[in-house]
Design a protein around this motif. Structure first.
Motif: not given
Length: 233
Positions: A80-96
């Motif tokens: 589960h991804l919180q919106s306030n961590k979306a920026d980090l996830a969008a830069r680090a991962f290839d898939w969500v």
């Protein structure tokens, strides 16, 4: 403890056999679930040929991604991804794989750097309507898919689910079949989608038989997780 290459070979053989039995053109993909595992354990599995790894938590994953960057691995966020961590996830991962609401899709799109390919996205579906599980409701899939498809920095790839862990495999198969029905319907509206992520260590073979194109396996590859140590500090 490092994973045994034989475990990977055995699972890949099981994936191949289950996929062949469905007469589908391609073998289901293996996502190695590496949450709580060390970079050393992940590197050992990568040395045996595994390239795609799944993590549950952004903050836990970031040091691993950085430490293993030279290996060219493919990283999936499956928790589960919180919106306030979306920026980090969008830069680090290839898939969500856990997008379950339009607000999160929009946040990921804003955070995905322009110099990276569009972020691959799966919609997480709460197929058994469990109160304790995240995921969108099946009737909301089409609207969420349209929201993702409208974002140029995202690429809609399909659906993901974590069905309830019923003891009887027949009940799990019902959930897998329901996901396949959703997937087929979504594919008719968005022909580019190609991924149905479902099935884990205990049930990946029936998941493939019911339509999974990707399975998420952790303990069967890495062994049981060590018990949590009590922190008395």
């Amino acid at each position: 403890m490092e994973p045994e290459p034989k475990a990977l070979a055995d699972i890949l053989l099981a994936l191949e056999n289950a996929s062949r039995a469905t007469a589908r053109p391609a073998m289901a993909r293996l996502l190695a679930v590496s949450k709580t595992r060390s970079p050393t354990e992940i590197a050992a599995l990568a040395a045996s040929g595994q390239c795609a790894f799944g993590e549950n938590y952004v903050q836990e994953a970031l040091p691993k991604i950085d430490a293993l960057r030279s290996l060219g691995l493919e990283w999936h966020l499956i928790g589960h991804l919180q919106s306030n961590k979306a920026d980090l996830a969008a830069r680090a991962f290839d898939w969500v794989q856990s997008v379950d609401r339009p607000k999160l899709a929009a946040a990921l799109a804003r955070g995905r750097p322009a110099d990276l390919p569009p972020l691959n996205v799966l919609l997480q579906v709460n197929i058994d309507d469990e109160a304790s599980k995240h995921g969108c409701r099946p009737p909301d899939v089409d609207a969420l898919a349209d929201a993702v498809a409208a974002e140029p920095r995202l690429r809609l790839r399909g659906l993901m689910a974590i069905p309830a862990p019923h003891e009887g495999m027949a009940r799990r198969r019902e959930a897998f079949r329901a996901m396949r029905t959703l997937f087929d319907g979504l594919q008719a509206r968005h022909p580019g989608i190609d991924t149905l992520s479902m099935g884990m260590s205990e049930d990946f073979v029936p998941a493939i038989e019911e339509g999974a194109t990707m399975v998420r396996i952790g303990s069967a590859l890495f062994g049981a997780r060590p018990p949590k140590q009590e922190n008395n500090a």
